[in-house]
Structure formats: C-alpha cells, structure tokens
Design a protein around this motif. Structure first.
Motif, mmCIF file in Angstrom:
data_model
loop_
_atom_site.group_PDB
_atom_site.id
_atom_site.type_symbol
_atom_site.label_atom_id
_atom_site.label_comp_id
_atom_site.label_asym_id
_atom_site.label_seq_id
_atom_site.Cartn_x
_atom_site.Cartn_y
_atom_site.Cartn_z
ATOM 1 N N PRO A 154 47.961 -9.882 86.967
ATOM 2 C CA PRO A 154 49.217 -9.316 86.703
ATOM 3 C C PRO A 154 49.873 -10.377 85.519
ATOM 4 C CG PRO A 154 49.136 -10.767 88.673
ATOM 5 C CD PRO A 154 47.687 -10.237 88.517
ATOM 6 N N ALA A 155 50.660 -9.843 84.955
ATOM 7 C CA ALA A 155 51.298 -10.563 83.659
ATOM 8 C C ALA A 155 52.571 -11.337 84.264
ATOM 9 C CB ALA A 155 51.812 -9.721 82.558
ATOM 10 N N CYS A 156 53.083 -10.998 85.227
ATOM 11 C CA CYS A 156 54.287 -11.706 86.026
ATOM 12 C C CYS A 156 53.849 -13.076 86.515
ATOM 13 C CB CYS A 156 54.865 -10.862 87.022
ATOM 14 S SG CYS A 156 53.920 -10.778 88.529
ATOM 15 N N SER A 157 54.786 -13.892 87.015
ATOM 16 C CA SER A 157 54.487 -15.253 87.502
ATOM 17 C C SER A 157 54.132 -15.035 89.110
ATOM 18 C CB SER A 157 55.861 -16.094 87.352
ATOM 19 O OG SER A 157 55.523 -17.242 88.262
ATOM 20 N N VAL A 158 52.754 -15.417 89.215
ATOM 21 C CA VAL A 158 52.273 -15.234 90.528
ATOM 22 C C VAL A 158 52.868 -16.295 91.362
ATOM 23 C CG1 VAL A 158 50.301 -15.397 92.001
ATOM 24 C CG2 VAL A 158 50.180 -14.099 89.837
ATOM 25 N N GLY A 159 53.369 -17.432 90.866
ATOM 26 C CA GLY A 159 53.808 -18.569 91.731
ATOM 27 C C GLY A 159 55.425 -18.029 91.865
ATOM 28 N N ASP A 160 56.118 -17.013 91.226
ATOM 29 C CA ASP A 160 57.429 -16.639 91.786
ATOM 30 C C ASP A 160 57.308 -15.629 92.947
ATOM 31 O OD1 ASP A 160 59.070 -18.275 89.793
ATOM 32 O OD2 ASP A 160 59.368 -16.344 88.377
ATOM 33 N N ALA A 205 59.540 -6.534 87.854
ATOM 34 C CA ALA A 205 59.412 -5.668 86.664
ATOM 35 C C ALA A 205 58.449 -6.515 85.589
ATOM 36 C CB ALA A 205 60.542 -5.244 85.953
ATOM 37 N N ASP A 206 57.823 -5.477 84.911
ATOM 38 C CA ASP A 206 56.731 -5.941 83.810
ATOM 39 C C ASP A 206 55.559 -6.974 84.390
ATOM 40 O OD1 ASP A 206 58.236 -4.461 82.161
ATOM 41 O OD2 ASP A 206 59.628 -6.085 81.494
ATOM 42 N N ALA A 207 55.096 -6.540 85.329
ATOM 43 C CA ALA A 207 54.132 -7.208 85.994
ATOM 44 C C ALA A 207 52.881 -6.725 85.514
ATOM 45 C CB ALA A 207 53.941 -6.949 87.553
ATOM 46 N N TRP A 208 52.776 -5.673 84.633
ATOM 47 C CA TRP A 208 51.655 -5.079 84.098
ATOM 48 C C TRP A 208 52.106 -4.512 82.882
ATOM 49 C CZ3 TRP A 208 51.532 -4.620 89.232
ATOM 50 C CH2 TRP A 208 50.675 -5.540 89.840
ATOM 51 N N PRO A 209 51.412 -4.579 81.466
ATOM 52 C CA PRO A 209 51.656 -3.894 80.358
ATOM 53 C C PRO A 209 51.816 -2.354 80.483
ATOM 54 C CG PRO A 209 49.514 -5.441 79.912
ATOM 55 C CD PRO A 209 50.033 -5.534 81.664
ATOM 56 N N ALA A 210 52.751 -1.774 79.769
ATOM 57 C CA ALA A 210 52.921 -0.172 79.978
ATOM 58 C C ALA A 210 51.698 0.426 79.424
ATOM 59 C CB ALA A 210 54.125 0.027 79.137
#
Length: 145
Positions: free
Chosen positions: A44-50, A140-145
C-alpha cells in the motif's frame, strides 16, 4: 487456539485479510503486528503506521465496550475498494454506544475515535453483519489508480 488469520490474495476478492482476536489486552499489539505483516505483500502507498494506530484504537475500544453473555471475539477485516483501504472492526457491543467524544485535556481516555476521525478519510459505525457493532475507517489513495 487464540486467534485465526485469514488471507485472500486473489485479485477477485476485495477482502485482503481478516483476523479474529480474543478480547484481551494482548490482542491490541497482536492486531498491529498481524496487520503490518499481512498488508505488506499488497504494497500500500498509504501510511501503514497510521493504519495500525487506528486499528489499535478500534480494537482497544472493541475490547473495552464489547459485551456478550457468552465467550466472544473481536473480528478485524481489511478490504481494497478501488484505490482505498477499508478496515472493519467488529464486536458484540451495541452500535448506539459508539460516539465521538471530545475529552478534556486532563481526561486519560476518550481519544480513540478522535484520532480515527483526524487520520482517516472517513469512518462510520453501525450494526455488524456478525451481530453487535462494526466500526470502519477508510484510507483514500492507499493504492495508485
């Protein structure tokens, strides 16, 4: 056995994984570790920590406020929905009891949903398909479109 982990690596399934936890304090760090481990292959592109912080808060709330006459568990599931990540945390508590609090500065508790509200794109609570309550958040935006 104290837990179950379930992964669905095929692209057809929006559910990426799930875990079932006992309602004990040890389940909170276990949920963080397992989520980190089992979300990693999906890159995933999102913060796994968050995400792990929010899962930590929701699992803690589920353990504190879940109620059942018999033995019960906390279920955590995570899904890919387009480019977003959704995480659901289920417990046998009452949906009407979930509320966003605004604790005073000297209050020791009551900030879990406030953190989720600040970090997630959105969150909601309601009746769980398993009975009881589900509290979900979306990143949102956890992965590229």
């Amino acid at each position: 056995m104290t837990f179950v982990i379930d992964r669905y690596p095929c692209e057809e399934s929006p559910r990426l994984g799930a875990m079932i936890l006992l309602p004990t304090a040890e389940s909170v760090p276990r949920a963080r570790r397992w989520f980190r481990k089992f979300i990693a292959p999906y890159n995933p592109a999102c913060s796994v920590g968050d995400c792990t912080l929010m899962i930590s808060e929701l699992v803690t709330n589920a353990i504190l406020y879940g109620r059942a006459d018999e033995g019960w568990c906390v279920r955590v599931e995570w899904f890919r929905e387009g480019t977003s990540l959704r995480v659901d945390v289920h417990n046998p508590g009452f949906p009407a009891n979930v509320r966003l609090r605004r604790p005073d500065a000297d209050d020791a508790h009551g900030r879990g949903l406030l953190l989720v509200d600040a970090i997630a794109e959105s969150w909601h609570s309601g009746p769980s398909a398993f009975g009881g309550t589900v509290v979900s958040f979306v990143v949102a935006d956890a992965w590229p479109a």
